[in-house]
Design a protein around this motif. Structure first.
Motif, PDB file in Angstrom:
ATOM      1  N   THR A 250       0.012  11.981   4.370  1.00 12.31           N
ATOM      2  CA  THR A 250      -0.681  13.182   3.927  1.00 12.31           C
ATOM      3  C   THR A 250      -2.086  12.853   3.449  1.00 12.31           C
ATOM      4  N   VAL A 251      -2.226  11.795   2.661  1.00 11.79           N
ATOM      5  CA  VAL A 251      -3.545  11.392   2.176  1.00 11.79           C
ATOM      6  C   VAL A 251      -4.423  10.960   3.351  1.00 11.79           C
ATOM      7  N   ARG A 252      -3.858  10.238   4.306  1.00  9.36           N
ATOM      8  CA  ARG A 252      -4.626   9.840   5.493  1.00  9.36           C
ATOM      9  C   ARG A 252      -5.121  11.069   6.254  1.00  9.36           C
ATOM     10  N   ALA A 253      -4.229  12.052   6.417  1.00 11.95           N
ATOM     11  CA  ALA A 253      -4.606  13.263   7.153  1.00 11.95           C
ATOM     12  C   ALA A 253      -5.698  14.037   6.425  1.00 11.95           C
ATOM     13  N   LEU A 254      -5.595  14.124   5.115  1.00 13.79           N
ATOM     14  CA  LEU A 254      -6.604  14.851   4.351  1.00 13.79           C
ATOM     15  C   LEU A 254      -7.960  14.144   4.416  1.00 13.79           C
ATOM     16  N   LYS A 255      -7.948  12.814   4.457  1.00 12.19           N
ATOM     17  CA  LYS A 255      -9.203  12.075   4.623  1.00 12.19           C
ATOM     18  C   LYS A 255      -9.829  12.369   5.980  1.00 12.19           C
ATOM     19  N   ALA A 295      14.835  -0.783  -5.089  1.00 15.00           N
ATOM     20  CA  ALA A 295      13.603  -1.568  -5.148  1.00 15.00           C
ATOM     21  C   ALA A 295      12.410  -0.714  -4.740  1.00 15.00           C
ATOM     22  N   PRO A 296      11.278  -0.901  -5.399  1.00 20.27           N
ATOM     23  CA  PRO A 296      10.070  -0.183  -4.972  1.00 20.27           C
ATOM     24  C   PRO A 296       9.613  -0.667  -3.602  1.00 20.27           C
ATOM     25  N   GLN A 297       8.907   0.191  -2.874  1.00 18.25           N
ATOM     26  CA  GLN A 297       8.454  -0.126  -1.510  1.00 18.25           C
ATOM     27  C   GLN A 297       7.088  -0.816  -1.587  1.00 18.25           C
ATOM     28  N   LEU A 298       7.116  -2.067  -1.990  1.00 13.96           N
ATOM     29  CA  LEU A 298       5.891  -2.796  -2.297  1.00 13.96           C
ATOM     30  C   LEU A 298       4.991  -2.973  -1.082  1.00 13.96           C
ATOM     31  N   GLY A 299       5.586  -3.169   0.097  1.00 18.71           N
ATOM     32  CA  GLY A 299       4.781  -3.379   1.299  1.00 18.71           C
ATOM     33  C   GLY A 299       3.881  -2.190   1.606  1.00 18.71           C
ATOM     34  N   LEU A 300       4.478  -0.995   1.612  1.00 16.41           N
ATOM     35  CA  LEU A 300       3.689   0.198   1.909  1.00 16.41           C
ATOM     36  C   LEU A 300       2.730   0.519   0.762  1.00 16.41           C
ATOM     37  N   LEU A 301       3.153   0.264  -0.478  1.00 17.73           N
ATOM     38  CA  LEU A 301       2.264   0.491  -1.606  1.00 17.73           C
ATOM     39  C   LEU A 301       1.026  -0.403  -1.519  1.00 17.73           C
ATOM     40  N   ALA A 302       1.215  -1.655  -1.112  1.00 14.70           N
ATOM     41  CA  ALA A 302       0.076  -2.565  -0.961  1.00 14.70           C
ATOM     42  C   ALA A 302      -0.848  -2.096   0.157  1.00 14.70           C
ATOM     43  N   ARG A 303      -0.254  -1.638   1.251  1.00 20.42           N
ATOM     44  CA  ARG A 303      -1.056  -1.108   2.358  1.00 20.42           C
ATOM     45  C   ARG A 303      -1.837   0.118   1.906  1.00 20.42           C
ATOM     46  N   TRP A 304      -1.177   0.978   1.138  1.00 23.89           N
ATOM     47  CA  TRP A 304      -1.821   2.181   0.616  1.00 23.89           C
ATOM     48  C   TRP A 304      -3.022   1.789  -0.244  1.00 23.89           C
ATOM     49  N   ALA A 305      -2.825   0.805  -1.129  1.00 19.25           N
ATOM     50  CA  ALA A 305      -3.903   0.396  -2.031  1.00 19.25           C
ATOM     51  C   ALA A 305      -5.098  -0.165  -1.272  1.00 19.25           C
ATOM     52  N   ARG A 306      -4.840  -0.830  -0.144  1.00 23.84           N
ATOM     53  CA  ARG A 306      -5.947  -1.379   0.644  1.00 23.84           C
ATOM     54  C   ARG A 306      -6.765  -0.283   1.312  1.00 23.84           C
ATOM     55  N   THR A 307      -6.095   0.760   1.795  1.00 17.57           N
ATOM     56  CA  THR A 307      -6.792   1.824   2.526  1.00 17.57           C
ATOM     57  C   THR A 307      -7.241   2.967   1.621  1.00 17.57           C
ATOM     58  N   PRO A 309      -7.868   2.942  -2.375  1.00 14.27           N
ATOM     59  CA  PRO A 309      -7.816   2.350  -3.721  1.00 14.27           C
ATOM     60  C   PRO A 309      -7.584   3.367  -4.836  1.00 14.27           C
ATOM     61  N   ALA A 310      -7.803   4.637  -4.561  1.00 12.91           N
ATOM     62  CA  ALA A 310      -7.593   5.654  -5.596  1.00 12.91           C
ATOM     63  C   ALA A 310      -6.145   5.683  -6.073  1.00 12.91           C
ATOM     64  N   ILE A 311      -5.207   5.170  -5.275  1.00 18.80           N
ATOM     65  CA  ILE A 311      -3.806   5.127  -5.702  1.00 18.80           C
ATOM     66  C   ILE A 311      -3.655   4.246  -6.933  1.00 18.80           C
ATOM     67  N   LEU A 312      -4.521   3.237  -7.079  1.00 21.09           N
ATOM     68  CA  LEU A 312      -4.461   2.353  -8.250  1.00 21.09           C
ATOM     69  C   LEU A 312      -4.879   3.107  -9.508  1.00 21.09           C
ATOM     70  N   ARG A 313      -5.905   3.949  -9.391  1.00 21.84           N
ATOM     71  CA  ARG A 313      -6.309   4.758 -10.541  1.00 21.84           C
ATOM     72  C   ARG A 313      -5.218   5.755 -10.915  1.00 21.84           C
ATOM     73  N   SER A 314      -4.574   6.307  -9.897  1.00 20.27           N
ATOM     74  CA  SER A 314      -3.476   7.241 -10.160  1.00 20.27           C
ATOM     75  C   SER A 314      -2.331   6.532 -10.874  1.00 20.27           C
ATOM     76  N   ALA A 315      -2.041   5.293 -10.455  1.00 19.78           N
ATOM     77  CA  ALA A 315      -0.977   4.522 -11.100  1.00 19.78           C
ATOM     78  C   ALA A 315      -1.340   4.206 -12.545  1.00 19.78           C
ATOM     79  N   ALA A 316      -2.613   3.880 -12.776  1.00 20.07           N
ATOM     80  CA  ALA A 316      -3.051   3.585 -14.141  1.00 20.07           C
ATOM     81  C   ALA A 316      -2.912   4.816 -15.032  1.00 20.07           C
TER      82      ALA A 316
END
Length: 326
Positions: A250-255, A295-307, A309-316
């Motif tokens: 969804t975020v990719r599509a909105l971008k 378990a959290p889906q760390l692989g996709l979360l890391a991919r998300w953070a690379r493409t 980065p606003a997801i990191l601010r949301s997590a904070a």
């Protein structure tokens, strides 16, 4: 009588993925019950748990002859619609979509074709109705009198909008694929992004279609009634593995939307809010997974953070809000 077309040739594309019998039959009843129009149909069985064929072969021979069934490996609703668009016959003058769990009003196609012919439009959206759980969609009538929308007719209400491709970024609740009719300028060119399944690929498609069309009209006539079939979107909880991918897409599509269309300040703000909402919902889904011992889906979360980065601010912000509540 059709001003510009002696005999309109309409092809209906139905993507099919269901878990209940009888739903496709209901949709086909509404297609072959159209007044003044005899469409052909392409049903794309997207590896449906309940196959489409039995509900097609049970129809009368004259209707069976107008239905083309295509089977394919599961590609999601956008991929299924792409397959249908690729199979549209050369002599087709108009294509209409219908979700397999929706039904058309009997006068939908005739009203859409008449309006498109009168106002030389390449794309038309009618109004869809639904139950209480469908309140996120609005009617075309609600747009009358709003800045930027011009009434071309009042019986039924037919509107044109200046800069609709940009305007819809602020609010697209009055647009629905089951009420969309297109000419070859659109359906021969525009396709869904199959990688954005379960996300906003329909909004991207409609935005690109509106941009491609020489004119798009919004008709107040009743086009469809939303069904309640057990389709591919149902049953996805925020702890399901596919939920995180849905929000990421969804975020990719909105971008992509923000890059392809020139949004005004209100449209940009609306896209930003929708993106942030998807990030928050994705993170809450991961919290819910951890609470259930998953378990959290760390692989996709890391991919998300690379493409993104606003997801990191949301997590904070999420961590800070939880800390303040303690």
């Amino acid at each position: 009588a059709w001003k510009g077309l002696d005999v309109p040739s309409v092809t209906v594309v139905i993507p099919f993925y269901q878990k209940q019998t009888g739903i496709l039959s209901r949709a086909l009843d509404s297609v072959f019950g159209q007044s003044g129009v005899l469409p052909s149909v392409i049903v794309v069985d997207d590896a449906s748990p309940v196959p489409a064929e039995p509900e097609i072969v049970s129809r009368v021979p004259s209707e069976q002859a107008r239905v083309t069934l295509v089977r394919q490996a599961n590609a999601g609703p956008g991929g299924a619609r792409n397959t249908g668009l690729d199979r549209v016959p050369d002599d087709t003058t108009h294509v209409a979509f219908l979700d397999s769990d929706d039904v058309w009003h009997s006068g939908h196609l005739a009203a859409a074709l008449d309006a498109m012919d009168r106002f030389e439009a390449d794309c038309c959206f009618a109004t869809i109705a639904g139950g209480e759980g469908f309140d996120y969609h609005s009617t075309v009538d609600a747009l009358e009198g709003k800045p930027g929308f011009t009434a071309l007719s009042h019986e039924p209400l037919t509107l044109a909008a200046d800069g609709l491709a940009s305007r819809m970024l602020e609010d697209w609740s009055y647009l629905h694929l089951s009420c969309m009719v297109m000419t070859p300028l659109v359906f021969r060119t525009v396709r869904f992004d199959p990688e954005l399944r379960l996300a906003a690929e329909d909004i991207l498609f409609m935005n690109e279609s509106v941009s491609m069309a020489r004119r798009t009209i919004l008709s107040g006539h009743s086009g469809a009634i939303r069904g309640e079939g057990a389709n591919i979107f149902h049953g996805i909880t925020n702890t399901a593995p596919s939920y995180l991918a849905q929000q990421y897409n969804t975020v990719r599509a909105l971008k992509l939307l923000s890059r392809r269309a020139t949004a005004d300040d209100a449209g940009s703000a609306a896209l930003a809010e929708r993106s942030e909402r998807a990030r928050r919902e994705a993170l809450w889904g991961q919290v819910a997974r951890s609470r259930r011992g998953k378990a959290p889906q760390l692989g996709l979360l890391a991919r998300w953070a690379r493409t993104d980065p606003a997801i990191l601010r949301s997590a904070a912000r999420l961590c800070l809000s939880k800390f303040r509540k303690q």
